[in-house]
Design an enzyme around this catalytic site. Sequence first.
Site, mmCIF file in Angstrom:
data_model
loop_
_atom_site.group_PDB
_atom_site.id
_atom_site.type_symbol
_atom_site.label_atom_id
_atom_site.label_comp_id
_atom_site.label_asym_id
_atom_site.label_seq_id
_atom_site.Cartn_x
_atom_site.Cartn_y
_atom_site.Cartn_z
ATOM 1 N N LYS A 14 -13.203 -63.120 -101.138
ATOM 2 C CA LYS A 14 -14.181 -62.506 -100.229
ATOM 3 C C LYS A 14 -15.444 -62.111 -100.988
ATOM 4 C CE LYS A 14 -13.788 -57.942 -98.900
ATOM 5 N NZ LYS A 14 -15.068 -57.241 -99.130
ATOM 6 N N ASN A 15 -15.267 -61.425 -102.101
ATOM 7 C CA ASN A 15 -16.438 -60.877 -102.797
ATOM 8 C C ASN A 15 -17.239 -61.934 -103.549
ATOM 9 O OD1 ASN A 15 -15.647 -58.471 -101.771
ATOM 10 N ND2 ASN A 15 -15.072 -57.521 -103.716
ATOM 11 N N CYS A 41 -19.539 -44.977 -95.801
ATOM 12 C CA CYS A 41 -18.327 -45.512 -95.191
ATOM 13 C C CYS A 41 -17.138 -44.704 -95.668
ATOM 14 C CB CYS A 41 -18.164 -46.998 -95.468
ATOM 15 S SG CYS A 41 -17.346 -47.371 -96.981
ATOM 16 N N ARG A 64 -22.291 -44.478 -99.971
ATOM 17 C CA ARG A 64 -22.679 -45.799 -100.485
ATOM 18 C C ARG A 64 -24.179 -45.950 -100.350
ATOM 19 N NH1 ARG A 64 -18.073 -50.214 -99.059
ATOM 20 N NH2 ARG A 64 -18.863 -51.181 -100.946
ATOM 21 N N ASP A 71 -10.842 -51.486 -106.253
ATOM 22 C CA ASP A 71 -10.227 -52.106 -105.074
ATOM 23 C C ASP A 71 -8.705 -52.194 -105.188
ATOM 24 O OD1 ASP A 71 -12.645 -52.397 -103.854
ATOM 25 O OD2 ASP A 71 -12.896 -54.513 -104.314
ATOM 26 N N ARG A 73 -9.991 -57.723 -92.629
ATOM 27 C CA ARG A 73 -11.335 -57.942 -93.166
ATOM 28 C C ARG A 73 -11.297 -58.611 -94.537
ATOM 29 N NH1 ARG A 73 -15.544 -53.284 -92.255
ATOM 30 N NH2 ARG A 73 -16.672 -54.883 -93.398
HETATM 31 C C1 UD1 Z 1 -18.658 -54.342 -104.435
HETATM 32 C C2 UD1 Z 1 -17.454 -54.977 -103.759
HETATM 33 C C3 UD1 Z 1 -16.378 -53.924 -103.497
HETATM 34 C C4 UD1 Z 1 -16.036 -53.190 -104.778
HETATM 35 C C5 UD1 Z 1 -17.298 -52.659 -105.445
HETATM 36 C C6 UD1 Z 1 -17.028 -52.039 -106.807
HETATM 37 C C7 UD1 Z 1 -18.380 -56.803 -102.477
HETATM 38 C C8 UD1 Z 1 -18.678 -57.377 -101.132
HETATM 39 N N1 UD1 Z 1 -17.877 -55.572 -102.500
HETATM 40 O O1 UD1 Z 1 -19.211 -53.385 -103.525
HETATM 41 O O2 UD1 Z 1 -15.211 -54.598 -103.007
HETATM 42 O O3 UD1 Z 1 -15.208 -52.097 -104.480
HETATM 43 O O4 UD1 Z 1 -18.243 -53.726 -105.640
HETATM 44 O O5 UD1 Z 1 -16.419 -52.955 -107.644
HETATM 45 O O6 UD1 Z 1 -18.546 -57.460 -103.489
HETATM 46 N N2 UD1 Z 1 -24.260 -47.221 -105.803
HETATM 47 C C9 UD1 Z 1 -25.351 -46.378 -105.773
HETATM 48 N N3 UD1 Z 1 -26.542 -46.892 -105.370
HETATM 49 C C10 UD1 Z 1 -26.697 -48.194 -105.011
HETATM 50 C C11 UD1 Z 1 -25.579 -49.048 -105.043
HETATM 51 C C12 UD1 Z 1 -24.358 -48.531 -105.442
HETATM 52 O O7 UD1 Z 1 -25.255 -45.192 -106.088
HETATM 53 O O8 UD1 Z 1 -27.812 -48.601 -104.658
HETATM 54 C C13 UD1 Z 1 -22.950 -46.673 -106.203
HETATM 55 C C14 UD1 Z 1 -21.935 -46.710 -105.041
HETATM 56 O O9 UD1 Z 1 -22.099 -45.589 -104.220
HETATM 57 C C15 UD1 Z 1 -20.623 -46.698 -105.782
HETATM 58 C C16 UD1 Z 1 -20.946 -47.508 -107.040
HETATM 59 O O10 UD1 Z 1 -22.363 -47.511 -107.172
HETATM 60 O O11 UD1 Z 1 -20.285 -45.386 -106.120
HETATM 61 C C17 UD1 Z 1 -20.415 -48.925 -107.007
HETATM 62 O O12 UD1 Z 1 -20.999 -49.617 -105.938
HETATM 63 P P1 UD1 Z 1 -21.348 -51.176 -106.009
HETATM 64 O O13 UD1 Z 1 -20.941 -51.698 -107.345
HETATM 65 O O14 UD1 Z 1 -22.745 -51.372 -105.562
HETATM 66 O O15 UD1 Z 1 -20.352 -51.749 -104.919
HETATM 67 P P2 UD1 Z 1 -20.649 -52.799 -103.787
HETATM 68 O O16 UD1 Z 1 -21.546 -53.870 -104.299
HETATM 69 O O17 UD1 Z 1 -21.065 -52.091 -102.538
#
Ligand code: UD1
Length: 416
Positions: A22-23, A116, A121, A305, A397
Amino acid sequence: MKSVYIRGNASLYGEVTIQGSKNAALPIMAAALLVPGVCVLRNCPRIADVEYMCRILESIGCRVDREGREIRIDAAQLSDSRLPREYVTRMRSSVMLMGPLLGRLGEVSLSHPGGCVIGDRPIDLHVKTLSRMGAACRDDGTQLSASVSGLRGTSLRLDYPSVGATENVIMAAVTADGVTCLENCAQEPEIGWLCDFLIHCGAQIEKKSPGRLLIRGQTGLHPCTYTIPADRIVAGTYLCACLAAGGEALLKGAPEGENEALERTARRMGAGLERRQDSLLVKRTGPLLSPGEVETGSFPAFPTDLQSPLLVAMAQAEGESSMRETVFNGRFGVVEELNRMGAGIEVQKDTARVPGGRRLAGGRVRAAELRGGAALVIAGLCAQGETLVENRSYVDRGYEDICRDLRLLGACVQDG
Ligand code: UD1
């Protein structure tokens, strides 16, 4: 199919093929927007989030044809930069369309994806980095929009190695004017797969050192045919299931070298793991031992995850253990449901203390998010009696058909 019914207290014996990731699929589908032609993606998982992404791409002018696990995306007629609210609010990862839409159309607007159930996030890192590349971003808390007359390459350092922000920068940078040097970027395998796809389309991306990428922007990416790799999180979930329930499971196509933190933990807990060509054999026939302290983190640390699935195994292991969650600040929601089954887990701030040695009792529990839902299904496999996991749509999902897969591993699991 609203629930998963599980008859518990049985070990797992069998073979299952691991679905496509998925990711990896979602950002690669987003990246296909950068290519004015037909990209063919094979081995796409048949899951709800991939379906939502197809709908979003169609709604902005792409032609999307799906046959089984093959998706053909023709972004030649891409015309609309406004993402439909209906899907953006359902699927947070639609934020990763910002980079490619800025690259192709010079503008994007979407509803704020919001927080969420696994914690805050924010998208500040996405906005900050795209702004540094020249985009004018406006965020009024409900609507987010950005525009640019031409993205430009620059040197960037992420404050935190966010997976999504890294993907957005990569997708923005491949067609930007000039060179982008991205430091402290995420190193999750899915970043490598996205780069690999883009390189197949003619992009110039070099990994300079761990967490450092150099991207030379260029015009004219060309279409390619690409096979989505196997899902390390699904493989890890089934590894946790075998660890928790005991037995011997052959995970066919399980990725190699992408789940090392989990594999080290599983060995500490008494599992035998053996690589057999492109498969992983997981054996847990002896006692289940405490792994001690486990902490989630960015790759190559233990993946957030798989935190909830591992908690289920920890709950039954001999001796106390602990799990510290450092990635998402609200990711212990499933503990309440696991405790209703008798797990006895205590959460204090970012750490769950797991007493171990618990025999779970089956019952009616409710999924509230994807990986927590999968953990409840695993808990049902281990529990005495019958379990009904409600709100199955969360699990769907990310898992093509968790009932089918666990039945292949010999479990008594049915659509409820
Ligand atoms: C992706 C994965 C998800 C996985 C996560 C962490 C996909 C579709 N999803 O989610 O399954 O759990 O990586 O490995 O690939 N953050 C900020 N500001 C930002 C962006 C992120 O503070 O602009 C923080 C988030 O709140 C969280 C952390 O960074 O605490 C990690 O988030 P991120 O690595 O961005 O996860 P996703 O890309 O949303």
